[in-house]
Scaffold this active site. Sequence first.
Site, PDB file in Angstrom:
ATOM      1  N   ARG A 114     -43.227  -8.261  -6.818  1.00 29.25           N
ATOM      2  CA  ARG A 114     -43.704  -9.652  -6.851  1.00 29.25           C
ATOM      3  C   ARG A 114     -45.140  -9.758  -6.319  1.00 29.25           C
ATOM      4  O   ARG A 114     -45.865 -10.679  -6.698  1.00 29.25           O
ATOM      5  CB  ARG A 114     -42.742 -10.537  -6.066  1.00 29.25           C
ATOM      6  CG  ARG A 114     -42.604 -10.201  -4.607  1.00 29.25           C
ATOM      7  CD  ARG A 114     -41.311 -10.735  -4.004  1.00 29.25           C
ATOM      8  NE  ARG A 114     -40.154  -9.996  -4.474  1.00 29.25           N
ATOM      9  CZ  ARG A 114     -38.895 -10.302  -4.150  1.00 29.25           C
ATOM     10  NH1 ARG A 114     -38.634 -11.327  -3.353  1.00 29.25           N
ATOM     11  NH2 ARG A 114     -37.897  -9.578  -4.617  1.00 29.25           N
ATOM     12  N   LYS A 122     -36.723   3.340   0.616  1.00 27.16           N
ATOM     13  CA  LYS A 122     -35.447   3.306  -0.087  1.00 27.16           C
ATOM     14  C   LYS A 122     -34.574   4.489   0.354  1.00 27.16           C
ATOM     15  O   LYS A 122     -35.090   5.511   0.816  1.00 27.16           O
ATOM     16  CB  LYS A 122     -35.670   3.413  -1.602  1.00 27.16           C
ATOM     17  CG  LYS A 122     -36.309   2.218  -2.255  1.00 27.16           C
ATOM     18  CD  LYS A 122     -36.498   2.465  -3.737  1.00 27.16           C
ATOM     19  CE  LYS A 122     -37.137   1.277  -4.435  1.00 27.16           C
ATOM     20  NZ  LYS A 122     -36.233   0.123  -4.482  1.00 27.16           N
TER      21      LYS A 122
END
Length: 485
Positions: A338, A264
């Site tokens: 996920r 990130k």
Amino acid sequence: MKISSSPAALTDHKKSALIAFFQGSENLLPAGNAALKKQIDALVKNSAFKGQAGQTAVFPMDGNQLIVAGIGEAAHFHNGLLEQAAAAAVKTGKAAGCTSFAVPASIRLKGLNAADYHLLAGRGAAWGTYSFDTFKSDSKKAPAYSLTFCGEVKDRSGIKAAQAQEAALLTTADLANLPGNEAPPVKIADWARKMAKANGLSCRIMDKAALEKKGCGGILSVAQGSAQDARMIILKHEGTDPKARPVVLVGKTVTFDSGGISLKPGKGMGWMKYDKCGGMAVLTAMQMIARMNVKVPVIGILGAAENMPGSRATRPGDIITAYKGKTVEVLNTDAEGRLVLMDALGLGADRKPRAMVDLATLTGACIVALGSSASAILGNDQKLVDTLIQHGAAAGERLWQLPLYKEYSDDMKSDFADLSNICKSGTAGTATAAAFLQEFVPADIPWAHFDIAGTAWVEAPKPHQDPGATLFGARTLAQWIAELD
């Protein structure tokens, strides 16, 4: 906070602060308080207070402090504004040195019954006492706070629920606000075990060896770049009808999300300690459920892992195998939530639940779509989705449904595995992420997914809370499950 009721009139209570709610310019004091209403209206008339949402003001009155709190205009009202107004009022009173508060036992607010008013106002008032000062060197022990509903209370169910729920919120908030170095997966597992023992829940912790034996390749792949091993935390409330099929709640609990190899940007990365907020909402809800002793059995599953770019980290292009055998091509290691959830959902499905709900700070696309005003909800069962939206509205948490079209599932197919963890088109990020999760939920299990990316924490001070975790979702889940047959 101690939350109680008294049949005495509001003005008869020698509390350090009286709270009055306004909807715009309208004083919401109930009938029978004409003199007090006139006195308050006179104080407010020439002030800057206009009853706007989140607005508060303090006036001296008869030896007490009067705190007026706004919920905004009627056209824009939702239940969350009342809870926030109560929190803002107490937060304002706390800053003024007040510790005991009195509110009317009822208010003139259309469409809100007494029990819901007591729950929202009581829970909000308790939230207004909270501050996270664990690491402040000059922090002092918080005083004992109290809230009294003054006047006739025929049904105390809302007050009892507020008392049960505020304790769950305030204790979990401290855990939710801890940074990554203070709240690795093992510490969250230890906290959950102690909480379970204190609240009559059972608790099972799956460590790395147990996860490997079970074949939970998703959560293990997320954790393998970190020095912190993953934990799968499984809590259970037996309920008063233990033979009934359970409800399963699943929470993404990524204790810090660097993005892994798909790193990130550095700006704002510190907020990624809140990537565990789905799990924190489940922990809160499980405490609420236990304290209210709801009828149905409830299982809470937290997939706890840290996502780091270590030398052993999962690489873009790697293929992993989920619990139950589906393969996933990892195209972006920052789509890690996920991967944790696919294993947790598989474990939850093994319990043959009557319904399953997962919560996750899953996609930035959800923030683009809804900002911080609502969370997205998607699912495979319209009745369940509608029910959760309704209970969310009652609990003061707004949910907005997004679709789960077949095209979104098709977009998650991989050229080299059963699925990829990001979509090919690069569009509809929230819906395609939910479509990925749906692949791990049997079609005969009603399932809903909350994407709480925009609502799980606040980054700037609000009238009703300081920066930090909101525990969004817990209130909705408790409201829903408490009313299940």
